[in-house]
Design an enzyme around this catalytic site. Structure first.
Site, PDB file in Angstrom:
ATOM      1  N   CYS A  89      -2.324   1.341   7.462  1.00 17.80           N
ATOM      2  CA  CYS A  89      -1.429   0.241   7.831  1.00 17.80           C
ATOM      3  C   CYS A  89      -0.160   0.798   8.488  1.00 17.80           C
ATOM      4  O   CYS A  89      -0.243   1.368   9.564  1.00 17.80           O
ATOM      5  CB  CYS A  89      -1.129  -0.620   6.612  1.00 17.80           C
ATOM      6  SG  CYS A  89      -0.544  -2.263   7.047  1.00 17.80           S
ATOM      7  N   HIS A 197      -6.681  -1.578   4.086  1.00 16.73           N
ATOM      8  CA  HIS A 197      -6.157  -0.847   2.926  1.00 16.73           C
ATOM      9  C   HIS A 197      -7.274  -0.423   1.962  1.00 16.73           C
ATOM     10  O   HIS A 197      -7.576  -1.167   1.026  1.00 16.73           O
ATOM     11  CB  HIS A 197      -5.190  -1.742   2.152  1.00 16.73           C
ATOM     12  CG  HIS A 197      -3.872  -1.951   2.824  1.00 16.73           C
ATOM     13  ND1 HIS A 197      -2.795  -1.140   2.606  1.00 16.73           N
ATOM     14  CD2 HIS A 197      -3.465  -2.882   3.715  1.00 16.73           C
ATOM     15  CE1 HIS A 197      -1.756  -1.567   3.329  1.00 16.73           C
ATOM     16  NE2 HIS A 197      -2.144  -2.619   4.011  1.00 16.73           N
ATOM     17  N   GLU A 199      -7.092   1.627  -0.410  1.00 15.22           N
ATOM     18  CA  GLU A 199      -6.544   1.795  -1.766  1.00 15.22           C
ATOM     19  C   GLU A 199      -6.462   0.477  -2.520  1.00 15.22           C
ATOM     20  O   GLU A 199      -6.243   0.469  -3.722  1.00 15.22           O
ATOM     21  CB  GLU A 199      -5.174   2.494  -1.703  1.00 15.22           C
ATOM     22  CG  GLU A 199      -3.979   1.610  -1.357  1.00 15.22           C
ATOM     23  CD  GLU A 199      -3.860   1.263   0.132  1.00 15.22           C
ATOM     24  OE1 GLU A 199      -4.757   1.636   0.912  1.00 15.22           O
ATOM     25  OE2 GLU A 199      -2.858   0.608   0.501  1.00 15.22           O
TER      26      GLU A 199
END
Lengths: 225, 78
Positions: A89, A197, A199
Site C-alpha cells: 500500500c 494488504h 498482512e
C-alpha cells in the site's frame, strides 16, 4: 537461524503493527521496529517490510516525502545487496517514489477511497514472495487505498510483463490500474510492491488467510537458502 | 526571489481529478469545455544565489514525479 525482519515506520503509518504481527506469527520471531529518522538498519536482516498508512499525511504525493527520509537510503542500499523488501500500500508508493520499483500510483479512477476484499490473480509464482501460490490462482486480499491506480508507460509495462515482473493482477475492476496491475517486482526479484494488504489476511479471524502464503514463502525461501 | 513551479500530468496520463472537475462543470451547466487537466502550483521563496540547475534538481528529485508529471519553472519579479 532466527528470521530477522524489520518493519519501517514513517510518521502517519497505521498498518505497521499488523505487519509486525504477521511477520512474527509466520516466522516465530518478533520483527524489529525501525523509525523513519533512523540512519541505519539493524544488521543481518533477512527481510524488510514497508507497511501501509499515510506517511507525512500523503503531502505532495503519496509516499513522496517518506521516499526521501533518512532510513530510505539504508533500505535502497539493502535492496541493492539483495535483501528482500516488501512494500504494501503506502509502502508500494514509497518504493516507486524511491525508484526501487518502476511506475507510479495515481488517484483511483473512481476518485473514491476503496476499502474491501478483492480477488487477485497470481501472475508469477516463482518469486521469493509468491512461491507459496500457484500461477493463475485467485486469492482474496483486502485493499484500502485512495491512490492505487498503477501507471507506467507502455514500454515499461511490456518489459514488466515480458520479464514476469507482474506478481499480482486484480481479477476484477478495482481502481483503474493500467493492465490491472496490483503488484510488481524489481528486476532482481527481491523487491515486491503491492497495493493489497496480505498482512490483513493471515488469520481466520481476519475473514481470510490468503495473505499468509506470501509471508510463508519468504520465510521458507530464506531459511532453505 | 519568488519562483513558481507548475506541475502538470504528462500527456497520455489519465487524470481522474481533471475528469471529475470536467463532469462537475458540465453539471453546473457550463458547455463548451473540451477537457480539464488538474495540476499543482508550488511557490518557492529562494535566495538569489540559488542556481537554475539547483531549481531543476529540486523539481526532478522531489517536486515532480517524472514518471507521470512535467514541470515548468517560472521566476516571478519581486
Amino acid at each position: 537461524m532466527a528470521f530477522r525482519s524489520a518493519v519501517i515506520t514513517f510518521p502517519g503509518y497505521n498498518c505497521d503493527r499488523d505487519m509486525a504481527v504477521a511477520l512474527e506469527q509466520v516466522s516465530g520471531t518478533p520483527a524489529i521496529r525501525v523509525w523513519h529518522g533512523d540512519a541505519s538498519l539493524p544488521d543481518r536482516l533477512d527481510f524488510i517490510a514497508l507497511p501501509g498508512g499515510f506517511s507525512y499525511g500523503d503531502y505532495l504525493r503519496s509516499g513522496a516525502m517518506a521516499a526521501r527520509s533518512p532510513i530510505m537510503q539504508a533500505v535502497i542500499e539493502a535492496a541493492g545487496r539483495g535483501v528482500p523488501v516488501l512494500g504494501v500500500c503506502n509502502g508500494f508508493q514509497v518504493l516507486t517514489e524511491a525508484g526501487l520499483l518502476p511506475g507510479a500510483l495515481m488517484r483511483n479512477a473512481s476518485q473514491n477511497f476503496i476499502c474491501r476484499t478483492v480477488p487477485l490473480k497470481v501472475e508469477n509464482s516463482q518469486s521469493l514472495f509468491t512461491a507459496g501460490y500457484e500461477a493463475g490462482q485467485i486469492v482474496h486480499i483486502p485493499v484500502a487505498h485512495h491512490d492505487g491506480n498503477y501507471f507506467a508507460d507502455e514500454a515499461t509495462l511490456d518489459r514488466l510483463e515480458g520479464e514476469g515482473r507482474v506478481a499480482f493482477r486484480y481479477a476484477e475492476q478495482v481502481n483503474g490500474s493500467i493492465r490491472d496491475i496490483a503488484g510488481v517486482l524489481n528486476e532482481a526479484g527481491n523487491v515486491l510492491g503491492m497495493m493489497p494488504h496480505p498482512e490483513r489476511a493471515i488469520d481466520p479471524a481476519h475473514g481470510g488467510t490468503d495473505g499468509r502464503a506470501l509471508f510463508e514463502s519468504a520465510v521458507k525461501g530464506l531459511v532453505e537458502a | 526571489m519568488k519562483v513558481r513551479v507548475h506541475v502538470s500530468l504528462k500527456n497520455g496520463v489519465l487524470d481522474p481529478q481533471g475528469r471529475a472537475i470536467h463532469h462537475a462543470l458540465e453539471g453546473l451547466g457550463f458547455s463548451g469545455v473540451n477537457d480539464v487537466r488538474a495540476g499543482r502550483l508550488i511557490e518557492l521563496d529562494v535566495d538569489d544565489s540559488v542556481t537554475d540547475e539547483a531549481l531543476d534538481e529540486m523539481c526532478r528529485k522531489l517536486l515532480a514525479n517524472m514518471v507521470i508529471e512535467n514541470y515548468r519553472i517560472e521566476k516571478v519579479a519581486a
